[in-house]
Write a protein that holds these residues in place. Structure first.
Motif, mmCIF file in Angstrom:
data_model
loop_
_atom_site.group_PDB
_atom_site.id
_atom_site.type_symbol
_atom_site.label_atom_id
_atom_site.label_comp_id
_atom_site.label_asym_id
_atom_site.label_seq_id
_atom_site.Cartn_x
_atom_site.Cartn_y
_atom_site.Cartn_z
ATOM 1 N N ASN A 44 32.326 -7.628 -0.536
ATOM 2 C CA ASN A 44 32.907 -8.268 -1.724
ATOM 3 C C ASN A 44 32.382 -7.639 -3.015
ATOM 4 N N ASP A 45 32.435 -6.306 -3.079
ATOM 5 C CA ASP A 45 32.019 -5.557 -4.263
ATOM 6 C C ASP A 45 30.556 -5.758 -4.619
ATOM 7 N N SER A 46 29.744 -6.069 -3.615
ATOM 8 C CA SER A 46 28.319 -6.260 -3.839
ATOM 9 C C SER A 46 27.532 -5.681 -2.677
ATOM 10 N N LEU A 47 26.343 -5.187 -2.952
ATOM 11 C CA LEU A 47 25.476 -4.630 -1.928
ATOM 12 C C LEU A 47 24.380 -5.645 -1.630
ATOM 13 N N GLN A 48 24.358 -6.146 -0.404
ATOM 14 C CA GLN A 48 23.447 -7.217 -0.043
ATOM 15 C C GLN A 48 22.518 -6.790 1.094
ATOM 16 N N PRO A 49 21.218 -7.167 1.041
ATOM 17 C CA PRO A 49 20.317 -6.887 2.164
ATOM 18 C C PRO A 49 20.700 -7.740 3.369
ATOM 19 N N ILE A 50 20.676 -7.129 4.572
ATOM 20 C CA ILE A 50 21.090 -7.876 5.762
ATOM 21 C C ILE A 50 20.013 -7.918 6.849
ATOM 22 N N LEU A 51 19.104 -6.952 6.868
ATOM 23 C CA LEU A 51 18.036 -6.971 7.870
ATOM 24 C C LEU A 51 16.930 -6.031 7.430
ATOM 25 N N ARG A 52 15.787 -6.159 8.077
ATOM 26 C CA ARG A 52 14.715 -5.220 7.819
ATOM 27 C C ARG A 52 13.988 -4.886 9.109
ATOM 28 N N MET A 53 13.326 -3.739 9.092
ATOM 29 C CA MET A 53 12.531 -3.281 10.221
ATOM 30 C C MET A 53 11.072 -3.621 10.006
ATOM 31 N N ASP A 54 10.365 -3.853 11.093
ATOM 32 C CA ASP A 54 8.938 -4.109 11.027
ATOM 33 C C ASP A 54 8.259 -3.358 12.159
ATOM 34 N N PHE A 55 7.298 -2.502 11.810
ATOM 35 C CA PHE A 55 6.582 -1.707 12.803
ATOM 36 C C PHE A 55 5.263 -2.340 13.222
ATOM 37 N N GLY A 56 5.048 -3.590 12.830
ATOM 38 C CA GLY A 56 3.844 -4.300 13.230
ATOM 39 C C GLY A 56 2.581 -3.611 12.743
ATOM 40 N N GLU A 57 1.590 -3.503 13.603
ATOM 41 C CA GLU A 57 0.314 -2.889 13.247
ATOM 42 C C GLU A 57 0.440 -1.397 12.978
ATOM 43 N N MET A 58 1.523 -0.780 13.442
ATOM 44 C CA MET A 58 1.711 0.649 13.204
ATOM 45 C C MET A 58 2.387 0.930 11.871
ATOM 46 N N GLY A 59 2.861 -0.102 11.180
ATOM 47 C CA GLY A 59 3.554 0.084 9.928
ATOM 48 C C GLY A 59 2.624 0.365 8.764
ATOM 49 N N ILE A 60 3.205 0.802 7.658
ATOM 50 C CA ILE A 60 2.438 1.067 6.443
ATOM 51 C C ILE A 60 1.920 -0.256 5.889
ATOM 52 N N PRO A 61 0.637 -0.374 5.583
ATOM 53 C CA PRO A 61 0.085 -1.639 5.100
ATOM 54 C C PRO A 61 0.782 -2.143 3.844
ATOM 55 N N ALA A 62 0.976 -3.449 3.768
ATOM 56 C CA ALA A 62 1.614 -4.053 2.607
ATOM 57 C C ALA A 62 0.809 -3.757 1.352
ATOM 58 N N GLY A 63 1.513 -3.421 0.289
ATOM 59 C CA GLY A 63 0.849 -3.175 -0.984
ATOM 60 C C GLY A 63 0.393 -1.753 -1.198
ATOM 61 N N MET A 64 0.447 -0.892 -0.172
ATOM 62 C CA MET A 64 0.028 0.496 -0.345
ATOM 63 C C MET A 64 1.104 1.261 -1.100
ATOM 64 N N LYS A 65 0.733 1.922 -2.181
ATOM 65 C CA LYS A 65 1.684 2.656 -3.003
ATOM 66 C C LYS A 65 2.090 3.956 -2.329
ATOM 67 N N ASN A 66 3.338 4.365 -2.614
ATOM 68 C CA ASN A 66 3.864 5.581 -2.002
ATOM 69 C C ASN A 66 3.040 6.817 -2.351
ATOM 70 N N ASP A 67 2.504 6.857 -3.579
ATOM 71 C CA ASP A 67 1.776 8.055 -3.978
ATOM 72 C C ASP A 67 0.410 8.154 -3.305
ATOM 73 N N ASN A 68 0.018 7.127 -2.548
ATOM 74 C CA ASN A 68 -1.236 7.180 -1.794
ATOM 75 C C ASN A 68 -1.018 7.522 -0.324
ATOM 76 N N ILE A 69 0.230 7.831 0.050
ATOM 77 C CA ILE A 69 0.556 8.042 1.457
ATOM 78 C C ILE A 69 1.015 9.474 1.694
ATOM 79 N N ASN A 70 0.413 10.127 2.652
ATOM 80 C CA ASN A 70 0.973 11.360 3.201
ATOM 81 C C ASN A 70 1.660 10.953 4.498
ATOM 82 N N TYR A 71 2.977 10.832 4.451
ATOM 83 C CA TYR A 71 3.706 10.202 5.532
ATOM 84 C C TYR A 71 3.495 10.868 6.887
#
Length: 359
Positions: free
Chosen positions: A246-273
């Motif tokens: 309906n002419d709008s972009l809406q979030p519908i789901l998200r992925m979660d990698f659990g303990e293997m995921g990037i820690p919450a609050g960590m900035k992108n510029d501090n990560i070497n992916y």
């Protein structure tokens, strides 16, 4: 030396239209979210875990492989495929090296037409980066000039659509275009909706304070469309999937990698992916009945095959043993996935072919 390339089509089994109301009932809810905002807190979550070291075979996910040679003239050579788009029985290809457009018959592999419009004149491009199609036209996004060049299906340039921000990917919609903005602001977000004449209509997903946006560019296609003509968007290295509605972009789901995921609050510029021991998504595919994320962990590319309705989810690296072709889809056409690779044979050093993977 004659050059050859492969195209891979992956077609998942019988299609069942996604019912996103059911998703809220089927998947667990998590309240923590790095992106903020009430809309993101109660999204259905796809948990991706227990994948490290797993190996899957292509025939576990796809039951049939079809090879189709591309038929190029002896004076034609494709340097590097930048983008691919499909309309009906025609495949359109953009060669990044020569900035040449090609069209191929999807069933015979015959080259139907080719054209190069590099230049500074009317209806010409400088550095084309993405393709999209509708019923009548092929569209080419020229990043340096912030323009979309409109072609007919015979690759004749017939018009230009200009806008006022840099974009790296786009998709044609009914009556306009949705573009991925390379310079988002608090006024004009990461996804921008313009009319068929280039007029600004709306934008979505605004950068948060301190976002290191340039560190997360690249990866797979931002926009995709399934067999039901539903349009989705995903930023590489993010965890939120969006749907156009309906002419709008809406979030519908998200992925979660659990303990293997990037820690919450960590900035992108501090990560070497690729050096840190974190899992992160590179790109995704949204089929009518299955979610397929492609993600990295400890420098290996993994895939997930997550059915929306019934069936068991599978995660792991994917191997192919029948033809020795690496499993690396990069594009989606309806409920097919498309990749490109090269292969040697006894008659030529490299052979150019379409490869169809069908479930």
């Amino acid at each position: 030396m004659e050059e050859f390339t492969w195209f891979k089509y992956y077609n998942i089994h019988k299609i069942m239209k996604i019912n996103f109301v059911m998703l809220f009932l089927m998947f667990s809810f998590l309240v923590s979210c790095n992106h903020g905002g009430d809309k993101l807190k109660n999204l259905p979550v796809f948990t991706i875990e227990k994948f490290a070291g797993n190996e899957l075979w292509v025939d576990e996910c796809f039951s049939q492989v079809k090879l189709l040679p591309l038929q190029l003239d002896s004076n034609q050579m494709i340097g590097q495929v930048k983008d691919v788009s499909v309309s009906g029985d025609t495949i359109f290809l953009l060669d990044e090296v020569s900035a040449t457009l090609y069209s191929f018959d999807k069933y015979s592999g015959k080259c139907l037409a080719s054209a190069s419009k590099r230049g500074h004149g009317p209806n010409e491009y400088i550095n084309p980066v993405a393709l999209s199609v509708d019923v009548e036209n092929l569209y080419v996004l020229d990043m340096p000039t912030s323009r979309i060049i409109r072609f007919d299906k015979e690759l004749n340039a017939i018009g230009t659509i200009a806008f006022d921000f840099p974009a790296s990917d786009f998709i044609a919609l009914d009556g306009g275009f949705l573009l991925y903005n390379l310079a988002p602001t608090s006024e004009k977000g990461k996804f921008v909706y313009i009319s068929s004449r280039g007029e600004y209509i709306n934008s979505f997903v605004f950068p948060e304070k301190g976002d290191d946006f340039n560190n997360v560019l690249g990866g797979g296609k931002v926009f995709m469309k399934n067999k039901e003509l539903e349009v989705f968007a995903f930023e590489s290295y993010d965890d939120i999937v969006y749907k156009w509605n309906n002419d709008s972009l809406q979030p519908i789901l998200r992925m979660d990698f659990g303990e293997m995921g990037i820690p919450a609050g960590m900035k992108n510029d501090n990560i070497n992916y690729f050096e840190e021991p974190y899992a992160f998504a590179g790109n995704i595919f949204m089929l009518s009945d299955m979610f397929i994320p492609s993600f990295f962990y400890k420098s290996k590319r993994y895939y997930g095959f997550i059915p929306f309705q019934q069936g068991k989810s599978m995660f792991g690296t994917v191997k192919e043993h029948s033809y020795g072709i690496p499993f690396f889809p990069r594009w989606q056409n309806e409920d097919e996935l498309i990749g490109v690779c090269t292969r040697e044979n006894e008659y030529a050093q490299e052979q150019l072919m379409f490869v169809f993977y069908i479930h």
